[in-house]
Scaffold this active site. Structure first.
Site, short mmCIF file in Angstrom:
data_model
loop_
_atom_site.label_atom_id
_atom_site.label_comp_id
_atom_site.label_asym_id
_atom_site.label_seq_id
_atom_site.Cartn_x
_atom_site.Cartn_y
_atom_site.Cartn_z
N LEU A 1 1.21 106.53 28.32
CA LEU A 1 1.71 105.67 29.39
C LEU A 1 0.66 105.32 30.45
CD1 LEU A 1 5.26 107.21 29.93
CD2 LEU A 1 4.49 105.53 28.24
N HIS B 1 -2.28 103.06 31.82
CA HIS B 1 -2.69 101.68 31.57
C HIS B 1 -4.15 101.62 31.12
CE1 HIS B 1 0.80 101.15 34.23
NE2 HIS B 1 0.95 100.00 33.62
N MET C 1 -6.43 109.00 37.08
CA MET C 1 -6.43 109.70 35.81
C MET C 1 -7.77 109.59 35.10
SD MET C 1 -3.64 111.15 35.96
CE MET C 1 -4.08 112.04 34.47
N ASP D 1 -18.10 124.11 25.57
CA ASP D 1 -18.56 124.11 24.18
C ASP D 1 -20.06 124.41 24.10
OD1 ASP D 1 -18.33 123.54 21.28
OD2 ASP D 1 -19.58 121.81 21.80
#
Length: 308
Positions: free
Chosen positions: A61, A63, A97, A112
């Site tokens: 969700l 964009h 985000m 990592d």
């Protein structure tokens, strides 16, 4: 997915941070670029930027947005690597985000890269620190939203007219509105004339200065370039349909085409925002309606006067 089609296009930024806690020995290896897996910080930076660009694919969700910049920085302490990511765009939705994803992916890449030496390293404290742009303006974790209080007795006028903005037509509606406001005791900050394409950005700019009243004129019809109602919907918190309907009804008494007006009215963080048509007659009708409402509405928003 939330519809952001009516939001204003503005410059937007977001900054997020995170922390990878490890051992002093690992920090020394990172400083010396002596870990087995290539250049640790450079690899994590590239991974974070790639992660920001793929945010809409990773998080449901979200964009898809055109990123204009993603910057990732690292700071080494005795036992941790501190990450900071700043994402930028110009669009109708924020980049929070994207900044958070950049930190998360860069942090996981760091994990990592060092896990052979320190499998117990801990990635955490990923959080948004700051964002700018959009209706809410500047927000910081420490200070919250920096939304100014409306300034009593002040007003602004925005004229949406592409021909007026280019100088091919002299605007006559803006000065009429400004004079009307001044006659009722409002100090008018400015009358700005902008093209229809720029009205959204101008409304955001004007409202950020927190006048008590903003009156627009023009751009309320059905032309493909008329965008004032959409720009207004993007910045208001509450719509006032009764005012818009009263203005249309006043115009219908003499002009049947007044029914085609898409003008709206509402409030934005305590600022009254009203669209008027671009014609002199439409402005006259709109001001006649506001003559009996505006002061009462402004007083209500300020916490005074009778409440309906």
């Amino acid at each position: 997915m939330v519809d952001v089609g009516n939001k204003a296009v503005t410059a937007r930024t977001a900054t997020a941070t995170g922390r990878l806690v490890t051992t002093p020995d690992v920090i020394a290896l990172v400083r010396a670029d002596d870990l087995p897996k290539a250049d640790v910080l450079a690899t994590a930076r590239i991974a974070g930027i790639s992660g920001a660009k793929k945010t809409s694919e990773l998080i449901p969700l979200c964009h898809q947005i055109p990123l204009s910049s993603v910057k990732i920085d690292f700071r080494l302490t005795d036992d941790a690597i501190l990450l900071t990511a700043t994402a930028k765009t110009t669009g109708q939705t924020g980049v929070e985000m994207e900044a958070l994803t950049a930190v998360a992916i860069a942090g996981l890449t760091l994990h990592d890269m060092i896990k052979a030496v320190d499998p117990a390293a801990v990635l955490g404290e990923i959080r948004l620190e700051e964002k700018t742009g959009g209706k809410r303006g500047h927000w910081t974790r420490s200070g919250g939203s920096a939304v100014p209080e409306p300034r009593p007795g002040t007003a602004a006028v925005v004229v949406a007219s592409t021909s007026g903005a280019t100088g091919s037509r002299v605007d006559t509606t803006g000065p009429v509105i400004a004079e009307w406001l001044a006659g009722r005791g409002y100090a008018v900050d400015a009358v700005t004339v902008v093209s229809d394409a720029d009205v959204a950005a101008e409304l955001v700019r004007v409202i950020e200065s927190a006048p008590a009243v903003v009156i627009t004129t023009g751009g309320t019809g059905l032309s493909p370039t008329d965008r004032t109602p959409e720009a207004t919907l993007a910045v208001i918190d509450h719509e006032l349909p009764g005012i818009a309907e009263a203005i249309r009804a006043r115009g219908l008494a003499t002009t049947p085409t007044a029914a085609l007006s898409r003008a709206i009215a509402g409030t934005s963080n305590g600022t009254v925002v009203v669209n008027l048509p671009g014609s002199s007659g439409g402005v006259r009708d709109g001001l006649a309606v506001l003559d009996g409402l505006l002061d009462h509405l402004v007083a209500q928003l300020a916490g005074g006067g009778p409440h309906g």
